[in-house]
Design an enzyme around this catalytic site. Structure first.
Site, PDB file in Angstrom:
ATOM      1  N   GLY A 237      -3.301   0.699   7.686  1.00 59.54           N
ATOM      2  CA  GLY A 237      -3.376   1.395   7.124  1.00 59.54           C
ATOM      3  C   GLY A 237      -4.776   0.415   6.476  1.00 59.54           C
ATOM      4  O   GLY A 237      -5.599   0.807   5.867  1.00 59.54           O
TER       5      GLY A 237
ATOM      6  N   ASP B  37      -4.389   7.786   6.997  1.00 62.51           N
ATOM      7  CA  ASP B  37      -4.124   8.777   8.586  1.00 62.51           C
ATOM      8  C   ASP B  37      -3.623  10.309   7.730  1.00 62.51           C
ATOM      9  O   ASP B  37      -3.481  10.249   6.984  1.00 62.51           O
ATOM     10  CB  ASP B  37      -4.248   8.181   9.882  1.00 62.51           C
ATOM     11  CG  ASP B  37      -2.656   8.254   9.385  1.00 62.51           C
ATOM     12  OD1 ASP B  37      -2.147   7.529   8.266  1.00 62.51           O
ATOM     13  OD2 ASP B  37      -1.979   9.058  10.613  1.00 62.51           O
TER      14      ASP B  37
ATOM     15  N   ARG C 231      -8.671   8.027  11.028  1.00 68.20           N
ATOM     16  CA  ARG C 231      -8.403   6.299  10.691  1.00 68.20           C
ATOM     17  C   ARG C 231      -9.911   6.392  10.550  1.00 68.20           C
ATOM     18  O   ARG C 231     -10.066   4.603  10.076  1.00 68.20           O
ATOM     19  CB  ARG C 231      -7.363   5.706  11.733  1.00 68.20           C
ATOM     20  CG  ARG C 231      -6.135   5.534  11.065  1.00 68.20           C
ATOM     21  CD  ARG C 231      -4.966   4.530  12.259  1.00 68.20           C
ATOM     22  NE  ARG C 231      -4.342   5.323  12.000  1.00 68.20           N
ATOM     23  CZ  ARG C 231      -2.865   5.119  11.088  1.00 68.20           C
ATOM     24  NH1 ARG C 231      -3.248   4.360   9.623  1.00 68.20           N
ATOM     25  NH2 ARG C 231      -1.189   5.516  11.292  1.00 68.20           N
TER      26      ARG C 231
ATOM     27  N   THR D 150       6.857   1.854  -0.192  1.00 69.19           N
ATOM     28  CA  THR D 150       6.498   0.978   1.159  1.00 69.19           C
ATOM     29  C   THR D 150       6.604  -0.898   0.428  1.00 69.19           C
ATOM     30  O   THR D 150       7.037  -2.073   0.948  1.00 69.19           O
ATOM     31  CB  THR D 150       4.866   0.768   1.838  1.00 69.19           C
ATOM     32  OG1 THR D 150       5.284   2.173   2.228  1.00 69.19           O
ATOM     33  CG2 THR D 150       4.896   0.406   2.917  1.00 69.19           C
ATOM     34  N   LEU D 151       5.652  -1.240  -0.327  1.00 68.60           N
ATOM     35  CA  LEU D 151       5.083  -2.683  -0.695  1.00 68.60           C
ATOM     36  C   LEU D 151       6.336  -3.104  -1.725  1.00 68.60           C
ATOM     37  O   LEU D 151       7.013  -4.114  -1.861  1.00 68.60           O
ATOM     38  CB  LEU D 151       4.143  -1.708  -1.509  1.00 68.60           C
ATOM     39  CG  LEU D 151       2.975  -3.723  -1.913  1.00 68.60           C
ATOM     40  CD1 LEU D 151       3.060  -3.870  -1.190  1.00 68.60           C
ATOM     41  CD2 LEU D 151       2.109  -3.031  -3.164  1.00 68.60           C
TER      42      LEU D 151
ATOM     43  N   ASP E 132       1.283   4.668  -3.388  1.00 69.59           N
ATOM     44  CA  ASP E 132       2.319   6.047  -3.767  1.00 69.59           C
ATOM     45  C   ASP E 132       3.139   6.251  -4.154  1.00 69.59           C
ATOM     46  O   ASP E 132       3.089   5.568  -5.796  1.00 69.59           O
ATOM     47  CB  ASP E 132       1.918   6.728  -2.487  1.00 69.59           C
ATOM     48  CG  ASP E 132       1.912   7.804  -2.248  1.00 69.59           C
ATOM     49  OD1 ASP E 132       1.729   8.290  -3.613  1.00 69.59           O
ATOM     50  OD2 ASP E 132       2.378   9.301  -1.860  1.00 69.59           O
ATOM     51  N   THR E 133       4.361   6.490  -3.942  1.00 69.85           N
ATOM     52  CA  THR E 133       5.205   6.299  -4.091  1.00 69.85           C
ATOM     53  C   THR E 133       5.888   4.841  -4.532  1.00 69.85           C
ATOM     54  O   THR E 133       6.692   4.885  -5.750  1.00 69.85           O
ATOM     55  CB  THR E 133       6.550   6.761  -4.019  1.00 69.85           C
ATOM     56  OG1 THR E 133       6.620   6.344  -2.835  1.00 69.85           O
ATOM     57  CG2 THR E 133       6.527   8.093  -2.871  1.00 69.85           C
ATOM     58  N   GLY E 134       5.181   4.192  -3.726  1.00 68.21           N
ATOM     59  CA  GLY E 134       5.212   2.305  -4.093  1.00 68.21           C
ATOM     60  C   GLY E 134       6.296   2.282  -3.273  1.00 68.21           C
ATOM     61  O   GLY E 134       6.723   0.605  -3.098  1.00 68.21           O
TER      62      GLY E 134
ATOM     63  N   ASP F 170      -2.949  -0.120   2.268  1.00 63.90           N
ATOM     64  CA  ASP F 170      -4.372   0.991   1.933  1.00 63.90           C
ATOM     65  C   ASP F 170      -3.647   1.833   0.704  1.00 63.90           C
ATOM     66  O   ASP F 170      -5.047   2.002  -0.657  1.00 63.90           O
ATOM     67  CB  ASP F 170      -4.424   1.936   3.435  1.00 63.90           C
ATOM     68  CG  ASP F 170      -2.691   1.947   4.075  1.00 63.90           C
ATOM     69  OD1 ASP F 170      -2.028   2.323   2.793  1.00 63.90           O
ATOM     70  OD2 ASP F 170      -2.606   3.265   3.782  1.00 63.90           O
TER      71      ASP F 170
END
Ligand code: IMP
Ligand code: MG
Length: 180
Positions: A46, A162, A168, A109-110, A105-107, A102
């Site tokens: 992303g 995406d 994308r 991933t980061l 959102d929920t956080g 990118d």
């Protein structure tokens, strides 16, 4: 008809607005990381458009590497199990790492990537995301820099983001309507 004409896509953030913000945040990175051993780690796929534009604006040296995360895959807008690949390959020891994604959102991933990178003993770990969404979050981690905020209920595509691997390559960010 091209896919840009589809009724499902409503323009939200233009290429021009993104360019302006990218320049603004390139200056912020320059100030923050001048004289430091900077390693930009982009979260694929992303973040690829964002990072490509950002690093071409930067006037300080930076190494660039990547890792891959996926939670949506072909499920579209329903998150599944978070998969992270490529962390063990990174050479972060003693470096000032800047994680770039990118959208926050929920956080999940980061925050997951942040804690895994921390274990590899970098000098510091910062983060920047193109988009942020104000949602109820379980995670306590929050990115250091967010360029734009998007509405809680808007699923967005383009400029790297995406829906089932489509869209994308759109130059700006659009809201995707009527997806299942
Ligand atoms: P998080 O782990 O919930 O913060 O989600 C982060 C990842 O979910 C992002 O890197 C995107 O790949 C994906 N994602 C979340 N919201 C959207 C959206 O509106 N459009 C496209 N991808 C999204
Ligand atoms: Mg992503």
């Amino acid at each position: 008809m091209t896919y840009l004409d589809t009724e499902c896509l409503a323009p939200l953030i233009s290429q021009e607005s993104i360019n302006e913000k990218v320049q603004e945040y390139a200056r912020i990175i320059e100030r923050e990381y001048a004289g430091k051993d900077l390693l930009i780690v982009m979260i694929m796929k992303g973040a690829f458009c964002f990072v490509a534009d950002l690093v071409r604006e930067l006037k300080i040296p930076a190494c660039i590497d990547f890792l891959t995360c996926s939670s949506y895959g072909m499920r579209g807008t329903v998150p599944g199990e978070l998969k992270v690949h490529g962390i063990e390959r990174l050479d972060v020891k003693g470096k000032h790492v800047l994680l770039i994604d990118d959208i926050f959102d929920t956080g999940r991933t980061l925050s997951e990537v942040y804690s895994r990178i921390k274990l590899l003993e970098p000098e510091a770990v910062g983060s920047m995301v193109l988009l942020g969404r104000n949602t109820e979050r379980e995670v306590v981690y929050h990115p250091d820099h967010v360029l734009f905020q998007v509405e809680e209920d808007a699923f967005v595509v383009g400029y790297g983001l995406d829906y089932k691997e489509q869209y994308r390559g759109l130059p700006g960010i659009c809201v995707l309507h009527h997806h299942e």
